[in-house]
Design a protein around this motif. Structure first.
Motif, PDB file in Angstrom:
ATOM      1  N   ARG A  46       0.821  -1.202   0.000  1.00  0.00           N
ATOM      2  CA  ARG A  46       0.000   0.000   0.000  1.00  0.00           C
ATOM      3  C   ARG A  46       0.858   1.256   0.000  1.00  0.00           C
ATOM      4  O   ARG A  46       1.700   1.426   0.868  1.00  0.00           O
ATOM      5  N   ARG A  47       0.612   2.122  -0.936  1.00  0.00           N
ATOM      6  CA  ARG A  47       1.328   3.398  -0.982  1.00  0.00           C
ATOM      7  C   ARG A  47       0.502   4.439  -0.232  1.00  0.00           C
ATOM      8  O   ARG A  47       0.054   5.441  -0.799  1.00  0.00           O
ATOM      9  N   THR A  48       0.283   4.192   1.008  1.00  0.00           N
ATOM     10  CA  THR A  48      -0.520   5.074   1.848  1.00  0.00           C
ATOM     11  C   THR A  48       0.333   5.563   3.000  1.00  0.00           C
ATOM     12  O   THR A  48       1.380   4.984   3.308  1.00  0.00           O
ATOM     13  N   PRO A  49      -0.085   6.638   3.678  1.00  0.00           N
ATOM     14  CA  PRO A  49       0.679   7.127   4.825  1.00  0.00           C
ATOM     15  C   PRO A  49       0.782   6.043   5.898  1.00  0.00           C
ATOM     16  O   PRO A  49      -0.066   5.142   5.994  1.00  0.00           O
ATOM     17  N   PRO A  50       1.813   6.100   6.725  1.00  0.00           N
ATOM     18  CA  PRO A  50       2.008   5.089   7.769  1.00  0.00           C
ATOM     19  C   PRO A  50       0.803   4.925   8.683  1.00  0.00           C
ATOM     20  O   PRO A  50       0.496   3.813   9.126  1.00  0.00           O
ATOM     21  N   SER A  51       0.099   6.032   8.962  1.00  0.00           N
ATOM     22  CA  SER A  51      -1.041   5.931   9.879  1.00  0.00           C
ATOM     23  C   SER A  51      -2.106   4.992   9.336  1.00  0.00           C
ATOM     24  O   SER A  51      -2.691   4.193  10.083  1.00  0.00           O
ATOM     25  N   GLU A  52      -2.349   5.046   8.018  1.00  0.00           N
ATOM     26  CA  GLU A  52      -3.385   4.207   7.436  1.00  0.00           C
ATOM     27  C   GLU A  52      -2.952   2.743   7.399  1.00  0.00           C
ATOM     28  O   GLU A  52      -3.786   1.835   7.515  1.00  0.00           O
ATOM     29  N   VAL A  53      -1.670   2.521   7.223  1.00  0.00           N
ATOM     30  CA  VAL A  53      -1.175   1.139   7.273  1.00  0.00           C
ATOM     31  C   VAL A  53      -1.386   0.566   8.666  1.00  0.00           C
ATOM     32  O   VAL A  53      -1.812  -0.589   8.826  1.00  0.00           O
ATOM     33  N   LEU A  54      -1.120   1.348   9.692  1.00  0.00           N
ATOM     34  CA  LEU A  54      -1.318   0.870  11.067  1.00  0.00           C
ATOM     35  C   LEU A  54      -2.789   0.616  11.369  1.00  0.00           C
ATOM     36  O   LEU A  54      -3.136  -0.350  12.055  1.00  0.00           O
ATOM     37  N   VAL A  55      -3.664   1.485  10.858  1.00  0.00           N
ATOM     38  CA  VAL A  55      -5.097   1.277  11.068  1.00  0.00           C
ATOM     39  C   VAL A  55      -5.540  -0.046  10.441  1.00  0.00           C
ATOM     40  O   VAL A  55      -6.258  -0.847  11.059  1.00  0.00           O
ATOM     41  N   GLN A  56      -5.118  -0.290   9.183  1.00  0.00           N
ATOM     42  CA  GLN A  56      -5.487  -1.532   8.507  1.00  0.00           C
ATOM     43  C   GLN A  56      -4.893  -2.751   9.214  1.00  0.00           C
ATOM     44  O   GLN A  56      -5.550  -3.797   9.345  1.00  0.00           O
ATOM     45  N   LEU A  57      -3.665  -2.609   9.690  1.00  0.00           N
ATOM     46  CA  LEU A  57      -3.016  -3.707  10.421  1.00  0.00           C
ATOM     47  C   LEU A  57      -3.799  -4.044  11.687  1.00  0.00           C
ATOM     48  O   LEU A  57      -4.070  -5.230  11.969  1.00  0.00           O
ATOM     49  N   ASP A  58      -4.167  -3.033  12.431  1.00  0.00           N
ATOM     50  CA  ASP A  58      -4.886  -3.252  13.689  1.00  0.00           C
ATOM     51  C   ASP A  58      -6.237  -3.929  13.432  1.00  0.00           C
ATOM     52  O   ASP A  58      -6.630  -4.874  14.131  1.00  0.00           O
ATOM     53  N   SER A 113      24.983  13.766   0.725  1.00  0.00           N
ATOM     54  CA  SER A 113      24.616  14.633  -0.393  1.00  0.00           C
ATOM     55  C   SER A 113      23.198  15.144  -0.197  1.00  0.00           C
ATOM     56  O   SER A 113      22.312  14.422   0.273  1.00  0.00           O
ATOM     57  N   THR A 114      22.985  16.390  -0.573  1.00  0.00           N
ATOM     58  CA  THR A 114      21.630  16.956  -0.467  1.00  0.00           C
ATOM     59  C   THR A 114      20.767  16.555  -1.643  1.00  0.00           C
ATOM     60  O   THR A 114      19.562  16.783  -1.633  1.00  0.00           O
ATOM     61  N   ARG A 115      21.406  15.936  -2.645  1.00  0.00           N
ATOM     62  CA  ARG A 115      20.619  15.513  -3.804  1.00  0.00           C
ATOM     63  C   ARG A 115      19.841  14.257  -3.459  1.00  0.00           C
ATOM     64  O   ARG A 115      20.284  13.380  -2.736  1.00  0.00           O
ATOM     65  N   SER A 116      18.667  14.155  -3.985  1.00  0.00           N
ATOM     66  CA  SER A 116      17.846  12.979  -3.754  1.00  0.00           C
ATOM     67  C   SER A 116      17.164  12.608  -5.062  1.00  0.00           C
ATOM     68  O   SER A 116      17.121  13.403  -5.999  1.00  0.00           O
ATOM     69  N   PRO A 117      16.637  11.393  -5.132  1.00  0.00           N
ATOM     70  CA  PRO A 117      15.918  11.023  -6.347  1.00  0.00           C
ATOM     71  C   PRO A 117      14.736  11.955  -6.574  1.00  0.00           C
ATOM     72  O   PRO A 117      14.237  12.607  -5.660  1.00  0.00           O
ATOM     73  N   GLU A 118      14.327  11.987  -7.820  1.00  0.00           N
ATOM     74  CA  GLU A 118      13.156  12.790  -8.130  1.00  0.00           C
ATOM     75  C   GLU A 118      11.959  12.266  -7.342  1.00  0.00           C
ATOM     76  O   GLU A 118      11.748  11.052  -7.260  1.00  0.00           O
ATOM     77  N   PRO A 119      11.207  13.159  -6.737  1.00  0.00           N
ATOM     78  CA  PRO A 119      10.040  12.689  -5.982  1.00  0.00           C
ATOM     79  C   PRO A 119       9.122  11.873  -6.873  1.00  0.00           C
ATOM     80  O   PRO A 119       8.869  12.219  -8.015  1.00  0.00           O
ATOM     81  N   GLY A 120       8.658  10.759  -6.354  1.00  0.00           N
ATOM     82  CA  GLY A 120       7.757   9.903  -7.095  1.00  0.00           C
ATOM     83  C   GLY A 120       6.352  10.469  -7.087  1.00  0.00           C
ATOM     84  O   GLY A 120       6.088  11.548  -6.539  1.00  0.00           O
ATOM     85  N   PRO A 121       5.438   9.761  -7.685  1.00  0.00           N
ATOM     86  CA  PRO A 121       4.036  10.228  -7.696  1.00  0.00           C
ATOM     87  C   PRO A 121       3.510  10.271  -6.272  1.00  0.00           C
ATOM     88  O   PRO A 121       3.954   9.515  -5.407  1.00  0.00           O
ATOM     89  N   PRO A 122       2.580  11.174  -6.012  1.00  0.00           N
ATOM     90  CA  PRO A 122       2.035  11.282  -4.649  1.00  0.00           C
ATOM     91  C   PRO A 122       1.364   9.976  -4.266  1.00  0.00           C
ATOM     92  O   PRO A 122       0.863   9.235  -5.101  1.00  0.00           O
ATOM     93  N   PRO A 123       1.391   9.655  -2.963  1.00  0.00           N
ATOM     94  CA  PRO A 123       0.757   8.416  -2.506  1.00  0.00           C
ATOM     95  C   PRO A 123      -0.714   8.405  -2.837  1.00  0.00           C
ATOM     96  O   PRO A 123      -1.396   9.421  -2.835  1.00  0.00           O
ATOM     97  N   GLU A 124      -1.175   7.193  -3.159  1.00  0.00           N
ATOM     98  CA  GLU A 124      -2.594   7.025  -3.448  1.00  0.00           C
ATOM     99  C   GLU A 124      -3.344   6.849  -2.146  1.00  0.00           C
ATOM    100  O   GLU A 124      -2.985   6.004  -1.319  1.00  0.00           O
ATOM    101  N   HIS A 125      -4.348   7.656  -1.938  1.00  0.00           N
ATOM    102  CA  HIS A 125      -5.154   7.571  -0.736  1.00  0.00           C
ATOM    103  C   HIS A 125      -6.488   6.939  -1.057  1.00  0.00           C
ATOM    104  O   HIS A 125      -7.297   7.546  -1.789  1.00  0.00           O
ATOM    105  N   PRO A 126      -6.709   5.728  -0.607  1.00  0.00           N
ATOM    106  CA  PRO A 126      -7.998   5.087  -0.941  1.00  0.00           C
ATOM    107  C   PRO A 126      -9.141   5.838  -0.294  1.00  0.00           C
ATOM    108  O   PRO A 126      -8.986   6.524   0.710  1.00  0.00           O
ATOM    109  N   ALA A 127     -10.279   5.689  -0.905  1.00  0.00           N
ATOM    110  CA  ALA A 127     -11.469   6.372  -0.354  1.00  0.00           C
ATOM    111  C   ALA A 127     -11.776   5.812   1.011  1.00  0.00           C
ATOM    112  O   ALA A 127     -11.613   4.627   1.276  1.00  0.00           O
ATOM    113  N   ALA A 128     -12.253   6.696   1.853  1.00  0.00           N
ATOM    114  CA  ALA A 128     -12.568   6.266   3.202  1.00  0.00           C
ATOM    115  C   ALA A 128     -13.740   5.329   3.188  1.00  0.00           C
ATOM    116  O   ALA A 128     -14.644   5.470   2.361  1.00  0.00           O
TER     117      ALA A 128
END
Length: 492
Positions: A323-335, A477-492
């Motif tokens: 899941r490409r969701t924020p950590p909080s949502e992963v914890l909610v689903q896990l619980d 180094s302050t360089r980092s990979p190009e930011p990827g696509p924004p995380p997908e947030h499933p509908a509540a």
């Protein structure tokens, strides 16, 4: 008539001066006391000075016996205390050193050593010393320890108690190396474990200058018997602990290559044997090229806790990767999933993503009742990323879990850890956290693997709980990979 009257006037005594009839005659003389006989001395009775001498001698003898009994009682009490002291240790190296120092205390020896025999039984493979001053140790730096030749080897050849009053004059003496302190007297006793000679205990130089005597030998022989039991207990504990640690490590993942990040981990079981824990860590490269990090602690110290940890860890790893969701949502689903499918104890977790940012990297994390990460900056500043912790897993599925973010300076260290690293029954948790931050700042410039080992070795906790650590060094180094696509947030 005149004569009669005269006689009457003389008191009526007769010619003998004795009173006659009718009061006649002379007055009687008072009776004389007969002389008393001198007491005769008993030829068998002792003279008073002799009696006092014998009494003093008897009192002195009784005093000597009482003193000897007191000494024997004190020595026996000292031996019992020594046995308890040695038996209280479970770490083998600590047991061996305690044996040496305890024997020294019992007989008042200045120097002591314990030589551990090689498996062949022919020479010493380890030599543990005590009593040397810093100057004496410095003088012997670079000198290899004795392997059981000379006088020390006599016990290896014949494991009977050995007392030597003049080491240099003994025919087996091989002399001392340069810088060795002078020694003349020696008491040696073999230490056996399960009927086999484990090593030899050596003591030298009583503080009172006298050679070792029979009583010294007897008390050290008694101590050596208890020492053998303590050594065996420590070895058994070590095997149990190694088995528990091996089992626990089998449940922990081997971290993959997290380049450009550097990672290091440590797991340490509790100091008590047979106490399996529920601590774990994990890190992986996620499909969107971010780094996922998790650390958690299942309540309990037994096989059930270890089994629950394995289930939770496996499920969390799958959810985090999928899941490409924020950590909080992963914890909610896990619980929710855990409470619907299995029965688990209360569990704390910190789940994080390290994501590319315009100027470097940013940490996005959520916690379920777990300690916050510790950030150590390149200038050795420390900061706990304290934020709303959320409730542990298996408490309630109806409570929202917040996410938090924090920029990560290039070259900084991010430390995730479990409570076994900081909790101490005699100190507050804040004291443990402060001590950990100070320790981390002191050693942050070490290589990362060495850094986490130092933290685990010098932990501010009491060691009664297992501990897990995971450290990440942010690329310089302050360089980092190009930011990827924004995380997908499933509908509540």
């Amino acid at each position: 008539m005149a004569a009669l009257s005269e006689q009457d006037e003389r008191g009526g005594q007769d010619e003998r001066g004795e009173p006659g009839p009718a009061g006649r005659g002379p007055a009687p003389e008072p009776p004389q006391a007969e002389p008393q006989a001198e007491p005769q001395a008993d030829p068998q009775a002792p003279d008073l000075p002799d009696l006092r001498f014998h009494l003093d001698a008897e009192l002195e003898r009784i005093g000597t016996q009482l003193h000897a009994l007191t000494d024997a009682k004190d020595r026996l009490q000292g031996l019992l205390d020594a046995v308890l002291s040695i038996s209280g240790e479970l770490d083998l190296s600590a047991v061996l050193r305690r044996i040496v120092t305890t024997a020294m205390d019992l007989v008042g020896a200045r120097y002591g050593a314990l030589g551990v025999l090689h498996e062949s039984g022919e020479y010493l493979k380890e030599f543990i010393t005590a009593g040397l001053s810093e100057q004496e140790r410095a003088a012997l730096s670079g000198v290899p320890f004795p392997h059981g030749r000379g006088v020390l080897g006599l016990l290896i050849q014949d494991p009977e108690p050995l007392r030597v009053e003049n080491i240099p004059g003994h025919p087996s003496s091989a002399g001392f190396p340069p810088g060795h302190p002078p020694m003349r007297t020696l008491l040696g006793v073999a230490v056996s474990v399960r009927g086999e000679i484990y090593g030899d205990l050596y003591l030298s130089e009583r503080f009172d200058g006298r050679p070792f005597d029979r009583e010294d030998e007897e008390v050290v022989v008694a101590l050596a018997g208890a020492a053998g039991i303590a050594i065996e207990n420590a070895r058994l504990f070590g095997r149990v602990r190694e088995s528990a640690e091996r089992f626990q490590r089998l449940l922990l993942p081997a971290l993959p290559d997290l380049s450009p990040f550097e990672a290091a981990t440590v797991y340490r079981p509790a100091t008590q044997p047979s106490r399996l824990g529920g601590d774990w860590y994990d890190a992986m490269v996620l499909p969107d090229d971010t780094i996922g990090v998790a650390i958690g602690d299942v309540g309990g110290h037994d096989l059930d806790a270890a089994a629950a940890m394995a289930r939770i860890h496996s499920m969390l790893r799958a959810l985090l990767y999928d899941r490409r969701t924020p950590p909080s949502e992963v914890l909610v689903q896990l619980d929710r999933t855990l409470q619907a499918t299995t029965d688990i104890p209360v569990t704390t977790v910190c789940l994080a993503r390290i994501e590319p940012h315009e100027t470097g990297w940013v940490l996005r994390w959520s916690t379920a009742g777990h300690f916050p990460p510790l950030l150590i900056t390149p200038d050795l500043g420390t900061e706990y990323l304290t934020a709303e912790p959320g409730v542990p897993l298996a408490v309630s599925t109806g409570i929202e879990r917040p996410d938090h973010t924090h920029e990560l300076p290039a070259g900084s260290i991010l430390l995730f850890f479990t409570d076994g690293l900081v909790e101490h029954h005699a100190h507050s948790i804040d004291e443990g956290l402060t001590a950990l931050a100070d320790l981390a700042a002191t050693h942050a410039e070490r290589p990362l693997k060495e850094f986490v080992r130092v933290l685990a070795d010098h932990h501010p906790s009491d060691g009664q709980d297992d501990m897990a650590l995971l450290a990440l060094r942010i690329p310089t180094s302050t360089r980092s990979p190009e930011p990827g696509p924004p995380p997908e947030h499933p509908a509540a």
